[in-house]
Enzyme design. Structure first.
Site, short mmCIF file in Angstrom:
data_model
loop_
_atom_site.label_atom_id
_atom_site.label_comp_id
_atom_site.label_asym_id
_atom_site.label_seq_id
_atom_site.Cartn_x
_atom_site.Cartn_y
_atom_site.Cartn_z
N ASN A 59 13.96 61.90 31.20
CA ASN A 59 13.05 63.01 30.97
C ASN A 59 13.60 64.20 31.74
O ASN A 59 13.39 64.34 32.95
CB ASN A 59 11.64 62.64 31.45
CG ASN A 59 10.63 63.74 31.20
OD1 ASN A 59 11.00 64.86 30.82
ND2 ASN A 59 9.37 63.45 31.42
N ARG B 201 13.22 61.98 26.24
CA ARG B 201 12.02 62.73 25.90
C ARG B 201 12.44 64.13 25.44
O ARG B 201 13.17 64.83 26.14
CB ARG B 201 11.13 62.88 27.13
CG ARG B 201 9.95 63.75 26.83
CD ARG B 201 9.18 64.09 28.05
NE ARG B 201 8.00 64.84 27.69
CZ ARG B 201 7.53 65.87 28.40
NH1 ARG B 201 8.13 66.23 29.51
NH2 ARG B 201 6.45 66.50 28.01
N HIS C 268 2.15 66.02 23.91
CA HIS C 268 1.69 64.79 24.60
C HIS C 268 1.58 63.60 23.66
O HIS C 268 0.88 62.63 23.94
CB HIS C 268 0.32 65.00 25.30
CG HIS C 268 0.38 65.93 26.47
ND1 HIS C 268 -0.59 66.88 26.70
CD2 HIS C 268 1.28 66.06 27.46
CE1 HIS C 268 -0.28 67.56 27.80
NE2 HIS C 268 0.85 67.09 28.27
N HIS D 190 -5.68 63.87 27.76
CA HIS D 190 -4.49 63.75 28.61
C HIS D 190 -4.54 64.95 29.57
O HIS D 190 -4.22 66.08 29.19
CB HIS D 190 -3.21 63.77 27.78
CG HIS D 190 -1.96 63.72 28.62
ND1 HIS D 190 -1.12 62.63 28.67
CD2 HIS D 190 -1.44 64.64 29.47
CE1 HIS D 190 -0.14 62.87 29.52
NE2 HIS D 190 -0.29 64.09 30.00
N GLY E 204 -3.09 66.35 32.82
CA GLY E 204 -2.12 66.40 33.92
C GLY E 204 -1.99 67.85 34.36
O GLY E 204 -2.98 68.59 34.31
N ARG F 292 -1.48 77.19 33.18
CA ARG F 292 -1.60 77.84 31.86
C ARG F 292 -3.05 78.13 31.52
O ARG F 292 -3.94 77.34 31.85
CB ARG F 292 -1.00 76.95 30.76
CG ARG F 292 0.48 76.77 30.88
CD ARG F 292 1.03 75.90 29.75
NE ARG F 292 2.08 75.05 30.29
CZ ARG F 292 2.28 73.79 29.94
NH1 ARG F 292 1.53 73.20 29.03
NH2 ARG F 292 3.25 73.10 30.50
N ARG G 57 -6.37 68.44 43.00
CA ARG G 57 -6.88 67.88 44.27
C ARG G 57 -7.33 68.98 45.21
O ARG G 57 -8.40 68.89 45.83
CB ARG G 57 -5.78 67.06 44.97
CG ARG G 57 -5.69 65.64 44.49
CD ARG G 57 -4.42 65.01 44.98
NE ARG G 57 -3.27 65.71 44.40
CZ ARG G 57 -2.09 65.16 44.17
NH1 ARG G 57 -1.89 63.91 44.50
NH2 ARG G 57 -1.12 65.85 43.63
N VAL H 214 -5.04 64.00 36.43
CA VAL H 214 -6.45 64.36 36.62
C VAL H 214 -7.36 63.35 35.92
O VAL H 214 -8.34 62.87 36.49
CB VAL H 214 -6.72 65.78 36.09
CG1 VAL H 214 -8.19 66.13 36.17
CG2 VAL H 214 -5.88 66.81 36.85
N GLU I 228 -6.91 60.23 35.19
CA GLU I 228 -6.96 58.90 35.81
C GLU I 228 -7.61 58.92 37.19
O GLU I 228 -8.16 57.90 37.62
CB GLU I 228 -5.52 58.35 35.95
CG GLU I 228 -4.88 58.01 34.62
CD GLU I 228 -3.36 57.79 34.73
OE1 GLU I 228 -2.89 57.37 35.80
OE2 GLU I 228 -2.67 58.05 33.72
N GLU J 247 4.42 56.92 29.58
CA GLU J 247 5.27 57.55 28.57
C GLU J 247 6.66 56.93 28.56
O GLU J 247 7.28 56.82 27.51
CB GLU J 247 5.34 59.06 28.84
CG GLU J 247 3.99 59.74 28.52
CD GLU J 247 3.88 61.16 29.04
OE1 GLU J 247 3.72 61.33 30.26
OE2 GLU J 247 3.94 62.09 28.23
P1 ADP Z 1 2.31 66.19 34.88
O1 ADP Z 1 1.66 66.93 33.76
O2 ADP Z 1 3.19 67.04 35.73
O3 ADP Z 1 2.91 64.85 34.47
P2 ADP Z 1 0.32 64.56 36.26
O4 ADP Z 1 -0.12 63.75 35.11
O5 ADP Z 1 1.07 63.89 37.36
O6 ADP Z 1 1.10 65.87 35.84
O7 ADP Z 1 -0.98 65.24 36.89
C1 ADP Z 1 -0.91 66.12 37.97
C2 ADP Z 1 -2.31 66.60 38.30
O8 ADP Z 1 -3.12 65.46 38.65
C3 ADP Z 1 -2.37 67.56 39.48
O9 ADP Z 1 -3.22 68.64 39.18
C4 ADP Z 1 -2.99 66.70 40.57
O10 ADP Z 1 -3.73 67.48 41.48
C5 ADP Z 1 -3.90 65.81 39.77
N1 ADP Z 1 -4.32 64.65 40.56
C6 ADP Z 1 -3.56 63.65 41.03
N2 ADP Z 1 -4.31 62.81 41.81
C7 ADP Z 1 -5.55 63.31 41.83
C8 ADP Z 1 -6.79 62.94 42.44
N3 ADP Z 1 -6.88 61.86 43.22
N4 ADP Z 1 -7.89 63.72 42.21
C9 ADP Z 1 -7.81 64.82 41.45
N5 ADP Z 1 -6.68 65.22 40.85
C10 ADP Z 1 -5.58 64.51 41.03
#
Ligand code: ADP
Length: 373
Positions: free
Chosen positions: A8, A67, A156, A184, A186, A217, A259, A306, A308, A359
């Site tokens: 990726n 990817r 996604h 989804h 993230g 974004r 977070r 986010v 999960e 993924e």
């Molecule tokens: P990407 O799109 O880069 O693959 P991810 O799927 O890893 O991103 O998601 C990143 C986001 O998930 C960030 O905004 C991070 O703050 C959030 N995140 C990770 N753990 C937690 C948590 N325990 N509580 C809230 N948000 C979280």
């Protein structure tokens, strides 16, 4: 056993995994970060790829899965990469200037290193090849749209395909009979309405900018606002930067990391609370739209960073919807775990699930399937 090397390749990093496509067992994996930056992991993508290959030692994959963010209207399935396919991917890069050129750098470096095994491109857009015209068409001048490829593609898709399959297995149902709404969430975030395993609507559009509020974004915004800013003197690159890199949670609060925004809100910060309200409002807007698009849902699924991990996001997305048959089990929702699990009450007609996405495994499976055709 089929060992697959999954690559990726992003703008400043290359993530990789060596795994078994059948069992999902990971043999090794890692990330080369801050490529091209002073003090970063590598001077360029070629050097980064060579570092990764040196670390692989004697392992030799049977297939390499790449990817690729944008497959345009042409690539609606995983595709074995030939010189001709590489050339077409280069042409499609105009549709995704922030992503595809970086994916291509990884492809070129890996094809040079593993010249004797097949390489397969797995597209984020491919799962949405089933979108009906009314969902993918923008209501603009048809000639302009056709000439420039202006339509919704969605992204996604690799994650959605994986999560949909897992949801069917968890529910003990045939995917062909299921109506799913998958969030989804993230750094990039989107949502997809999946009817019988087919994407029928999704929130990202021609580019990954449309739809939900994201880390940096804006998601949906009136295009008229851009004309206004243009007349006020902002250039196209500035507008691109504004909406892709300086908006979303970052633009509203100063941080794009969920977070940090949530802990600030928990500590009473009014700016963070207001930004979260915007973020949740947009999630609910799409939940409502997709419940109607599907004519009701069997399950709502949350995935990615986010989705999960953020109990508050899941709670706020479905709050007060018992009248629609959606009832969250608040205790199950706030329990932390890395496992796929049901977080709705037993009496909830619509199941609510958390399914960690994978993924890399989905890319590995699709790469193997593409070369066994
Ligand atoms: P990407 O799109 O880069 O693959 P991810 O799927 O890893 O991103 O998601 C990143 C986001 O998930 C960030 O905004 C991070 O703050 C959030 N995140 C990770 N753990 C937690 C948590 N325990 N509580 C809230 N948000 C979280």
């Amino acid at each position: 056993m089929t060992t697959v090397f999954v690559v990726n390749s992003g703008s400043s990093s290359i993530k990789w995994e060596l795994l078994d496509a059948e069992s999902g067992s990971i043999y090794s994996g890692g990330i080369v970060e801050r490529i091209g930056e002073p003090g970063g992991g590598a001077a360029n993508h070629d050097e980064g790829m060579h570092q990764i290959l040196a670390g692989l030692g004697n392992e030799h994959p049977a297939v390499v899965g790449h990817r690729v963010v944008h497959g345009g209207a042409e690539f609606t399935a995983a595709t074995v990469i030939t010189d001709e396919v590489e050339r077409r991917l280069d042409e499609i890069s105009v549709l995704a200037p922030l992503h595809n050129p970086e994916n291509l750098k990884g492809i070129r470096a890996a094809r040079a290193a593993f010249a004797d095994v097949p390489h397969v491109a797995v597209f984020d857009t491919a799962f949405h090849g089933t979108l009906p015209p009314e969902a993918f068409t923008y209501a603009i001048d048809a000639d302009v749209a056709r000439e420039h490829g202006i339509r919704r593609y969605g992204f996604h898709g690799t994650s959605y395909r994986y999560v949909a399959g897992r949801a069917a297995a968890m529910l003990g149902r045939d995917l062909a009979d299921l109506k799913l709404i998958v969030f989804h969430l993230g750094n990039g975030a989107s949502v997809c309405a999946i009817d019988g395993g087919r994407s029928i609507d999704t929130s990202m559009g021609m580019t990954p900018l449309e739809g939900l509020v994201m880390g940096t974004r804006s998601g949906d915004i009136d295009p008229g606002a851009l004309f206004h800013l243009g007349r006020a003197g902002m250039t196209l690159p500035e507008l691109d930067q504004l909406l892709n890199r300086r908006s979303g949670l970052l633009g509203m609060t100063g941080t794009g990391d969920m977070r940090d925004v949530q802990s600030a809100a928990d500590a009473g910060d009014e700016t963070a609370k207001a930004a979260l309200a915007v973020y949740y409002h947009r999630l609910r807007h799409y939940l409502g739209a997709y419940l109607v698009a599907l004519g009701g849902a069997d399950a709502i699924v949350f995935t990615a960073g986010v989705g999960e991990n953020s109990a508050a996001t899941r709670r706020e997305t479905v709050a007060g919807l018992e009248g629609f048959g959606i009832a969250l089990d608040v205790h199950a929702n706030s329990r932390s775990s890395t496992q796929a699990r049901v977080i709705s009450r037993n009496d909830s007609a619509v199941k609510v699930l958390i399914i960690p996405t994978n993924e890399e495994l989905q890319i590995a499976r699709e790469a193997v399937a593409a070369v066994s055709l």
